[in-house]
Motif scaffolding. Structure first.
Motif, PDB file in Angstrom:
ATOM      1  N   GLY A   1      48.394  65.908  -4.096  1.00 47.98           N
ATOM      2  CA  GLY A   1      47.671  64.314  -4.453  1.00 47.98           C
ATOM      3  C   GLY A   1      47.039  64.413  -3.577  1.00 47.98           C
ATOM      4  O   GLY A   1      46.459  65.502  -2.931  1.00 47.98           O
TER       5      GLY A   1
ATOM      6  N   ALA B   1      47.336  63.941  -0.121  1.00 50.66           N
ATOM      7  CA  ALA B   1      47.609  65.102   1.236  1.00 50.66           C
ATOM      8  C   ALA B   1      46.952  65.974   1.055  1.00 50.66           C
ATOM      9  O   ALA B   1      47.030  67.091   1.881  1.00 50.66           O
TER      10      ALA B   1
ATOM     11  N   THR C   1      53.938  67.573 -11.170  1.00 50.87           N
ATOM     12  CA  THR C   1      52.989  67.165 -12.313  1.00 50.87           C
ATOM     13  C   THR C   1      52.507  68.201 -11.966  1.00 50.87           C
ATOM     14  O   THR C   1      51.036  67.961 -11.548  1.00 50.87           O
TER      15      THR C   1
ATOM     16  N   THR D   1      53.520  66.985  -0.053  1.00 53.56           N
ATOM     17  CA  THR D   1      54.465  65.698  -1.169  1.00 53.56           C
ATOM     18  C   THR D   1      54.844  64.718  -0.399  1.00 53.56           C
ATOM     19  O   THR D   1      55.463  64.820   1.241  1.00 53.56           O
TER      20      THR D   1
HETATM   21  P1  ATR Z   1      49.774  61.560  -0.421  1.00 50.34           P
HETATM   22  O1  ATR Z   1      48.139  61.002  -0.355  1.00 50.34           O
HETATM   23  O2  ATR Z   1      50.705  61.232   0.218  1.00 50.34           O
HETATM   24  O3  ATR Z   1      49.240  62.760  -1.277  1.00 50.34           O
HETATM   25  P2  ATR Z   1      49.494  60.815  -3.334  1.00 50.34           P
HETATM   26  O4  ATR Z   1      47.939  61.334  -3.384  1.00 50.34           O
HETATM   27  O5  ATR Z   1      50.103  59.670  -4.321  1.00 50.34           O
HETATM   28  O6  ATR Z   1      49.827  60.770  -2.438  1.00 50.34           O
HETATM   29  O7  ATR Z   1      50.562  62.031  -4.159  1.00 50.34           O
HETATM   30  C1  ATR Z   1      51.865  62.491  -3.733  1.00 50.34           C
HETATM   31  C2  ATR Z   1      52.221  63.592  -4.010  1.00 50.34           C
HETATM   32  O8  ATR Z   1      53.716  63.941  -3.921  1.00 50.34           O
HETATM   33  C3  ATR Z   1      51.789  64.192  -5.718  1.00 50.34           C
HETATM   34  O9  ATR Z   1      51.681  65.640  -4.677  1.00 50.34           O
HETATM   35  C4  ATR Z   1      53.475  64.055  -5.980  1.00 50.34           C
HETATM   36  O10 ATR Z   1      53.603  64.438  -7.096  1.00 50.34           O
HETATM   37  P3  ATR Z   1      53.186  63.674  -8.608  1.00 50.34           P
HETATM   38  O11 ATR Z   1      51.643  64.757  -8.824  1.00 50.34           O
HETATM   39  O12 ATR Z   1      53.956  64.294  -9.592  1.00 50.34           O
HETATM   40  O13 ATR Z   1      53.803  63.079  -8.459  1.00 50.34           O
HETATM   41  C5  ATR Z   1      54.477  64.612  -4.695  1.00 50.34           C
HETATM   42  N1  ATR Z   1      55.264  63.185  -4.723  1.00 50.34           N
HETATM   43  C6  ATR Z   1      55.675  62.220  -4.401  1.00 50.34           C
HETATM   44  N2  ATR Z   1      57.523  62.466  -4.329  1.00 50.34           N
HETATM   45  C7  ATR Z   1      57.413  63.346  -4.887  1.00 50.34           C
HETATM   46  C8  ATR Z   1      59.295  63.799  -4.938  1.00 50.34           C
HETATM   47  N3  ATR Z   1      60.116  62.928  -4.409  1.00 50.34           N
HETATM   48  N4  ATR Z   1      59.464  64.936  -5.561  1.00 50.34           N
HETATM   49  C9  ATR Z   1      58.013  66.018  -5.664  1.00 50.34           C
HETATM   50  N5  ATR Z   1      57.014  65.749  -5.686  1.00 50.34           N
HETATM   51  C10 ATR Z   1      56.963  64.520  -4.971  1.00 50.34           C
END
Ligand code: ATR
Length: 292
Positions: free
Chosen positions: A142, A144, A166, A208
């Motif tokens: 994402g 970050a 994903t 994440t």
């Molecule tokens: P940020 O700006 O904090 O990076 P984001 O752009 O919404 O927020 O990205 C969130 C990241 O955390 C993504 O890589 C997300 O995975 P997906 O792309 O599959 O959604 C990951 N993430 C969030 N919750 C998670 C979980 N419970 N287990 C694994 N990955 C998670």
């Protein structure tokens, strides 16, 4: 006769105005950190926190500029809007697609992103782990994660593997940074947790959003070992679930508090051209987390 109150930033208040803008913002540690940097360096600045309504980022920033504001830190959920708002971007902000630092001067609105360099400095300078030649595993794809890829590549690691729930998003990041990886002579790979090479990594960074919800991102236990640093970009008074899991597998662990202080120091440098000493501020901040 009583003196009339001095308006903020009037000619009688020589301090330059900075702030952090976000929503929510009440718990931001940035005002504390920058107040310490200002004391330490003697730079005449004041630094506030600004709560912007989620649909009024630009109006809030314009008001701050009109009031004489010189620069802002930008936090959740406005980093992408800040990237659009800037009229000039640093290469690292451009690569990140997000801005956490704005500077307002005669040339326009300069957008930078100091998050990645904050992470790299914390790992290398504060934790003493060199990224050059290292095998790095980055969990998450994402905003970050994207913000830290270029500064990590610039350290010329041996490999950088990006894993995401994903997998297509990890593959997109690999494509986006392919030429930067080439230049750094780093092998850049990505996919789902099942796609990655089973080996121990020198550095595993959790980017994440999982720790916020107490969730552990999927990752093979064999990635962790006594030679690994497991770094969570989140921080809290207690070790995160990711840090606790990594510790049971023998890894050394760290949270993102040092990254917070280092990215702040880099923003301070962007604004003032002076680099503060981060160590005493980090040492003071750590016990404040458990006291909060
Ligand atoms: P940020 O700006 O904090 O990076 P984001 O752009 O919404 O927020 O990205 C969130 C990241 O955390 C993504 O890589 C997300 O995975 P997906 O792309 O599959 O959604 C990951 N993430 C969030 N919750 C998670 C979980 N419970 N287990 C694994 N990955 C998670």
């Amino acid at each position: 006769m009583n003196a009339s109150p001095v308006a903020e930033n009037s000619p009688r208040d020589p301090r330059d105005r900075y702030a952090v803008v976000g929503n929510p913002i009440a718990h931001s540690r940035s005002p504390f950190i920058h107040a310490r940097f200002a004391e330490q360096t003697g730079e005449p600045i004041e630094y506030d926190r600004i709560l912007a309504p989620v649909d009024s980022f630009v109006a809030t920033v314009r008001e701050f500029i009109d009031g004489g504001g010189r620069g802002l830190n930008v936090t959740v959920p406005f980093k992408i809007e800040a990237h659009r708002f800037a009229t000039m971007l640093s290469p690292r902000a451009s690569a990140a697609g997000a801005v956490n630092t704005l500077r307002f001067d005669a040339d326009g609105i300069y957008g930078d992103n100091t998050d990645g360099v904050g992470l790299v400095r914390d790992i290398e300078k504060n934790l003493g782990v060199l990224l050059s030649g290292a095998r790095i595993l980055l969990l998450g794809a994402g905003g970050a994660a994207r913000g830290v890829v270029l500064p990590m590549l610039e350290r010329s690691p041996h490999t950088l593997t990006i894993v995401n729930r994903t997998s297509s998003k990890a593959e997109e990041l690999v494509a986006r940074f392919a030429s930067a990886a080439n230049e750094a002579q780093c092998q850049l790979m990505g996919g789902s947790a099942r796609d990655i090479e089973l080996q121990q990594y020198d550095v595993i960074v959790n980017a994440t959003a999982g720790s916020l919800a107490g969730a552990l991102p999927e990752c093979d236990d064999r990635a962790f070992g006594s030679g690994s640093l497991a770094y969570d970009m989140m921080y809290s008074a207690q070790p995160t679930v990711f840090m606790r899991h990594a510790a049971t597998l023998g890894a050394r662990t760290a949270d993102g508090l040092g990254m917070l202080v280092e990215q702040a120091a880099e923003s301070f440098h962007v604004w003032r051209g002076v680099r503060p000493d981060t160590a005493p501020v980090l040492a003071e901040l750590r016990p404040m987390l458990s006291a909060a």
